[in-house]
Design a protein around this motif. Structure first.
Motif, PDB file in Angstrom:
ATOM      1  N   VAL A  92       0.838  -1.209   0.000  1.00 34.71           N
ATOM      2  CA  VAL A  92       0.000   0.000   0.000  1.00 34.71           C
ATOM      3  C   VAL A  92       0.868   1.251   0.000  1.00 34.71           C
ATOM      4  O   VAL A  92       0.553   2.245  -0.682  1.00 34.71           O
ATOM      5  CB  VAL A  92      -0.955  -0.015   1.215  1.00 34.71           C
ATOM      6  N   GLU A  93       1.980   1.233   0.734  1.00 36.53           N
ATOM      7  CA  GLU A  93       2.894   2.373   0.751  1.00 36.53           C
ATOM      8  C   GLU A  93       3.494   2.604  -0.635  1.00 36.53           C
ATOM      9  O   GLU A  93       3.605   3.763  -1.096  1.00 36.53           O
ATOM     10  CB  GLU A  93       4.009   2.137   1.774  1.00 36.53           C
ATOM     11  N   MET A  94       3.866   1.519  -1.322  1.00 37.18           N
ATOM     12  CA  MET A  94       4.412   1.640  -2.673  1.00 37.18           C
ATOM     13  C   MET A  94       3.375   2.216  -3.632  1.00 37.18           C
ATOM     14  O   MET A  94       3.675   3.104  -4.442  1.00 37.18           O
ATOM     15  CB  MET A  94       4.892   0.276  -3.174  1.00 37.18           C
ATOM     16  N   TYR A  95       2.161   1.708  -3.533  1.00 32.61           N
ATOM     17  CA  TYR A  95       1.074   2.213  -4.375  1.00 32.61           C
ATOM     18  C   TYR A  95       0.829   3.696  -4.117  1.00 32.61           C
ATOM     19  O   TYR A  95       0.709   4.497  -5.053  1.00 32.61           O
ATOM     20  CB  TYR A  95      -0.189   1.398  -4.099  1.00 32.61           C
ATOM     21  N   SER A  96       0.788   4.076  -2.851  1.00 31.13           N
ATOM     22  CA  SER A  96       0.544   5.473  -2.491  1.00 31.13           C
ATOM     23  C   SER A  96       1.617   6.397  -3.060  1.00 31.13           C
ATOM     24  O   SER A  96       1.316   7.472  -3.604  1.00 31.13           O
ATOM     25  CB  SER A  96       0.502   5.618  -0.962  1.00 31.13           C
ATOM     26  N   GLU A 126       3.542   5.852  -5.679  1.00 33.47           N
ATOM     27  CA  GLU A 126       3.463   5.925  -7.138  1.00 33.47           C
ATOM     28  C   GLU A 126       2.300   6.805  -7.585  1.00 33.47           C
ATOM     29  O   GLU A 126       2.418   7.530  -8.585  1.00 33.47           O
ATOM     30  CB  GLU A 126       3.342   4.521  -7.723  1.00 33.47           C
ATOM     31  N   VAL A 127       1.188   6.757  -6.865  1.00 31.92           N
ATOM     32  CA  VAL A 127       0.058   7.614  -7.205  1.00 31.92           C
ATOM     33  C   VAL A 127       0.424   9.082  -6.969  1.00 31.92           C
ATOM     34  O   VAL A 127       0.177   9.954  -7.816  1.00 31.92           O
ATOM     35  CB  VAL A 127      -1.189   7.230  -6.380  1.00 31.92           C
ATOM     36  N   LYS A 128       1.046   9.375  -5.825  1.00 27.31           N
ATOM     37  CA  LYS A 128       1.420  10.746  -5.496  1.00 27.31           C
ATOM     38  C   LYS A 128       2.463  11.297  -6.477  1.00 27.31           C
ATOM     39  O   LYS A 128       2.453  12.494  -6.811  1.00 27.31           O
ATOM     40  CB  LYS A 128       1.967  10.808  -4.074  1.00 27.31           C
ATOM     41  N   PHE A 134       1.895   5.952 -11.297  1.00 28.34           N
ATOM     42  CA  PHE A 134       0.802   5.005 -11.540  1.00 28.34           C
ATOM     43  C   PHE A 134      -0.472   5.813 -11.784  1.00 28.34           C
ATOM     44  O   PHE A 134      -0.779   6.716 -11.002  1.00 28.34           O
ATOM     45  CB  PHE A 134       0.594   4.066 -10.375  1.00 28.34           C
ATOM     46  N   PRO A 135      -1.234   5.498 -12.848  1.00 32.73           N
ATOM     47  CA  PRO A 135      -0.896   4.502 -13.897  1.00 32.73           C
ATOM     48  C   PRO A 135       0.167   5.050 -14.840  1.00 32.73           C
ATOM     49  O   PRO A 135       0.242   6.247 -15.065  1.00 32.73           O
ATOM     50  CB  PRO A 135      -2.239   4.282 -14.607  1.00 32.73           C
ATOM     51  N   SER A 136       0.931   4.133 -15.366  1.00 28.20           N
ATOM     52  CA  SER A 136       2.028   4.559 -16.252  1.00 28.20           C
ATOM     53  C   SER A 136       1.536   4.678 -17.682  1.00 28.20           C
ATOM     54  O   SER A 136       0.541   4.082 -18.050  1.00 28.20           O
ATOM     55  CB  SER A 136       3.166   3.551 -16.183  1.00 28.20           C
TER      56      SER A 136
END
Length: 257
Positions: free
Chosen positions: A243-247, A249-251, A255-257
């Motif tokens: 979840v930290e990685m996803y957060s 990348e979104v910030k 993501f999305p690439s």
């Protein structure tokens, strides 16, 4: 072939160990079933998953809701559902109604009741007579937390003899299996050797015919682990990192690439 209550009894006679875990939704149930778990318990430990501090507040409606989801994910394992606190202790008609609802509305094959005192033994007997398979539960019974606490039960001779006699009485009443929770190893061995039905231990040593644990404990999802549980992986840590990685990348708009 689907696992049956009679098959569990046959496995005891054959010396074949029984594997049991808890489930609370369809996805977890599918995983446990495909991994070869024999018995899936929709335990009132679901209360902790729902954010309650103990098992006492959970309702029959909540148990039925989640048991339906679990049953939809299972093809082989025997599905057993806990009757929650004060949905079977008040009277036989109440117990019959609660157990009947569980079997009719969820498709589960059995219910589990806590305790082995005389009134509960009579309730079990009447449910079994009505065609409702019942699993018993003695030793540490979490629905009696305010009376027993969470400490090991049956440590002295008198307490051990009481649990031993409760186990015998429940077998005579017709339970197809018996959970032994948090009792000494020698007591678990005495009960297991005495009974013709299988014993399923949780914190009751390897002397039982099978073992059950709460799946969230096994997967490392629980904040607090009981002393008798074993953590096989740490999903709490893995999920947090994901979840930290996803957060991040979104910030960072990666993501999305």
């Amino acid at each position: 072939m689907p696992v049956t209550t009679q098959q569990l009894i046959q496995w005891k006679q054959q010396g074949r160990t029984i594997v049991a875990l808890t489930a609370w939704d369809c996805a977890i149930a599918q995983i446990l079933d495909s991994a070869g778990v024999d018995l899936i318990l929709v335990g009132d430990s679901l209360a902790v998953v729902l954010g309650y501090e103990t098992t006492l507040p959970i309702t029959l409606e909540e148990m039925i809701h989640h048991a339906k989801a679990v049953r939809r994910g299972v093809k082989r394992a025997l599905v057993v559902v806990d009757l929650p606190f004060l949905t079977y202790q008040e009277s036989l008609p109440q117990a019959m109604h609660s157990a009947g609802r569980v079997l009719k509305e969820t498709g589960a094959q059995a219910v589990k009741l806590e305790g082995g005192y005389p009134a509960m033994v009579e309730t079990v007997h009447r449910l079994v007579q009505a065609g409702i398979p019942v699993m018993g539960h003695v030793g540490l019974t979490p629905q009696s937390i305010h009376q027993l606490g969470l400490r090991q039960q049956g440590k002295n001779q008198e307490a051990g003899e009481r649990i031993f006699q409760e186990a015998i009485a429940l077998e005579q009443a017709g339970v197809f299996s018996l959970v032994l929770e948090h009792i000494p190893a020698n007591l678990a061995l005495q009960i297991t050797e005495k009974l013709r039905i299988p014993t399923i231990g949780i914190g009751a040593s390897a002397n039982c015919d099978g073992q059950v644990l709460v799946t969230s404990d096994v997967l490392g999802l629980s904040e607090k682990q009981p002393p008798f549980a074993k953590v096989y992986t740490n999903l709490r840590e893995h999920i947090t990192k994901a979840v930290e990685m996803y957060s991040e990348e979104v910030k960072d708009r990666r993501f999305p690439s």
